[in-house]
Design an enzyme around this catalytic site. Sequence first.
Site, mmCIF file in Angstrom:
data_model
loop_
_atom_site.group_PDB
_atom_site.id
_atom_site.type_symbol
_atom_site.label_atom_id
_atom_site.label_comp_id
_atom_site.label_asym_id
_atom_site.label_seq_id
_atom_site.Cartn_x
_atom_site.Cartn_y
_atom_site.Cartn_z
ATOM 1 N N TRP A 198 0.617 -1.391 0.046
ATOM 2 C CA TRP A 198 -0.096 0.015 -0.041
ATOM 3 C C TRP A 198 1.593 1.243 -0.173
ATOM 4 C CZ3 TRP A 198 -0.335 3.488 4.326
ATOM 5 C CH2 TRP A 198 -0.967 4.928 3.394
ATOM 6 N N ASP A 477 -13.832 3.007 -5.489
ATOM 7 C CA ASP A 477 -13.128 1.839 -4.755
ATOM 8 C C ASP A 477 -12.914 0.847 -4.435
ATOM 9 O OD1 ASP A 477 -10.754 2.321 -3.051
ATOM 10 O OD2 ASP A 477 -11.419 4.234 -2.182
ATOM 11 N N MET A 478 -11.948 -0.500 -3.669
ATOM 12 C CA MET A 478 -12.251 -1.923 -3.598
ATOM 13 C C MET A 478 -10.844 -1.827 -2.562
ATOM 14 S SD MET A 478 -11.089 -4.504 -3.692
ATOM 15 C CE MET A 478 -11.538 -6.476 -4.004
ATOM 16 N N ASP A 547 -2.750 5.929 -2.956
ATOM 17 C CA ASP A 547 -3.135 6.919 -2.033
ATOM 18 C C ASP A 547 -1.547 7.291 -2.262
ATOM 19 O OD1 ASP A 547 -5.835 6.321 -1.797
ATOM 20 O OD2 ASP A 547 -5.551 5.042 0.352
HETATM 21 C C1 GLA Z 1 -9.142 4.574 -0.600
HETATM 22 C C2 GLA Z 1 -8.801 5.016 -1.398
HETATM 23 C C3 GLA Z 1 -9.080 6.550 -1.131
HETATM 24 C C4 GLA Z 1 -10.291 7.461 -0.807
HETATM 25 C C5 GLA Z 1 -10.355 6.651 0.502
HETATM 26 C C6 GLA Z 1 -11.896 6.638 1.100
HETATM 27 O O1 GLA Z 1 -8.151 4.426 0.424
HETATM 28 O O2 GLA Z 1 -7.544 4.693 -2.294
HETATM 29 O O3 GLA Z 1 -8.306 7.602 -1.994
HETATM 30 O O4 GLA Z 1 -11.127 7.227 -1.675
HETATM 31 O O5 GLA Z 1 -10.498 5.233 0.529
HETATM 32 O O6 GLA Z 1 -12.545 6.132 2.279
#
Ligand code: GLA
Length: 760
Positions: A198, A477-478, A547
Amino acid sequence: MITYDENQKVFHLSTPATSYVIGIVDGVYLGHVYYGKKLEDLTGVYSLLRTEENPFTPSVNLREKVRFMETVPAEYSCGGTGDYREAGLGVLNAQGQYGCELHYKSYTIRPGKQALCGLPSVRGCESCCDTLEIVLEDPVLGLEAVLSYTAYRDMDAITRSVRIKNAGSDKLVLTRVLSAVLDQDQEDYEVITLHGSWGRERRIQRRKTGYGSVSAESLRGETGHQDQPFLAVMTPGTTQTSGSVYGMNLVYSGNFLAKVQTDQYDKMRAAMGIHPENFRWPLEPGEEFQAPECVLVYSDEGLGKMTRTFHDLYRDHLLPEKWKDRERPVLVNNWEATMMDFTTDVLLEFAQEAAKLGIDMLVMDDGWFGQRDNDDCGLGDWYINEKKLPGGLKRLSEEVNKLGLKFGIWIEPEMISEDSDLYRAHPDWAFQLKGRTPGNWRHQLVLDLTRDEVFEAVYGQIYASLSTGNIAYVKWDMNRPLCDVGNLVLPAGRQGEIAHRYVLAVYRMQQRLMEDFPDILFENCSSGGARFDPGMLSFSPQIWTSDDTDAIERLYIQEGTAICYPLSTMGAHVSVCPNMQTGRTVPFDTRALVAMAGTFGYELDVRHLSEEDRKAVPRQIALFRKVNPVVRTGDYYRIASNRENGYFDCWEVVKKDRSLAYMTFVQTLSQPNMPSRRIRLQGLDPDKMYAVSCDFCGARDFDGRALDERSFADCEENSGGAGIGTEIGTFQGRTLMNAGMLVPRAAGDYRAFLYELREV
Ligand code: GLA
């Protein structure tokens, strides 16, 4: 072009610069003859199958069949009958016995390419490609395997897939169906795979292959942050511009295996497909199984050419038609700024500020639905939280639109929180194994979308939400990998289908959303970039890359991602400093230049920008609009890598007609007493003259003098003139590529410069 030579019994698939040759050995077995630089006359090429060589073809030299099976360069391998290397196909007969042997039956060659049933695939029209289908059969099992190959006429790409049919009268069980097996002589190859975690996705790892196996794989039910379904196998010492490279990439978004194996006879097998672990697919008489598609790209001019071929192929033939050439909106996303703590008023304040800055779209991230105030709860309840957003999506989207911005939202349809109305009503809708409590991850469980009632209920809710407001963009998202993959519905013999069926269900839902909402732009996401793969790219032209929005970390992530995925697909935003993920502070313009290598947008609180940053945003957006057409549609060249040299990163994009190029240089670490850096450009027209200008983005030299005589802000080009800042001079393309040019030293870390090279 694809031809069949009846004399030699060889198929020849050719693209502009490559040949792929398949031979029928002994009239029975399908062998791999050659893949590489283009051949013209194939006379004698069949001998590469070594059929005369002990211990090869049984009918020629009377050796045992097993020695043949374990050495022949197979076009598609089977398990259990003597080929001890990685099997493409594994089958259990009605007695539960493992073994399969495929014999050649027939072939067809046709222009164009058919879509795969239920799975995304690279497109191909009749004027741009040809498809060869070879039918193999196992007469004992009553099984047919159809190997499909498509060769593109204008790019060096070949796609492969496999369809298995139970043509007999007994039930069979498939235990593995890989999509491609590629056998070659082992020539001391090196391999690149993409690894991560991550926030650290797709870092390039390069190593020797050697005896035994090297693999990248996922058992997470999605592609994952950790590995990619991608391999680049290459001759030792391959660079961006030289060396032989075989690139392989799987168009799939679930459990996968990508493996390179070297055997006792110095042969190498590269194999790619759905991971066989926990895969079991019963096939009743008459039923078929379609394996995903594998893309092969060969380059004899190093990694750079492989990369550009993948980019062209995916942009032209994989990304949704509607978006592939379109400019994407500059968006501001509220996630890093507010997390789930927002209301309509807060978002409207965002929108007001964003409108003043020239931003195109406001995206409301996680936290707008159910009781979702933190990540413990609410997933599955896709109805508006009226306390936060009175008047709902309709009012909010209308108000945002009135301010001149488009409006987008976040959804995570595959998930369910235990603390949700949906879970309270249907606790059995989450994946689970009998007698076990399913494992939480980010306080959420995975909905079993393979069940029709679950699929329809979730889709119905999402459909209703997207229908209530004027929604122009959806971030899908997932946020967790799958585990406890089982349900209480399917019989024992069919539980091994679920992981793959889940991927098919996700594809089906995304396809349906695209069809029901043809004007919405979709961006896929999975805790950042855990589902960045060609499968998802066929539904969403962009994917949130990571992220990690730290610009310096992004250099590694974007370099690795761009090795096979087009720049236009990389979701990239400018965020605040100190950066949330690394605590690092990087100049605002450097953050912007790094994000301009992707889709470009902002992920910060636009209400609380410093005066300086507030002035910078419209200038950055103007620069983005200038550079982006070349980023989106041009050729990408990796010039230098911070990963390798530790001091600077450099990439270039060149317009297809070579009249315009942009080169970004990021000095990551300043050194005492350091030289200027010589950069040799690539991809220019050697005979053209180029006016070179640069926006040094406020950098200073070691005496404190500004490097900029003129920056983009005060440059005429803002109103239509030439150049983007300080004029460097005019040079011939040949000079820029062979002799290069010097990039000056700047004081301080993390300085970025943008050069424009414009034909004069
Ligand atoms: C994930 C996405 C982020 C955001 C969060 C929201 O981590 O990668 O960009 O959207 O979820 O919970």
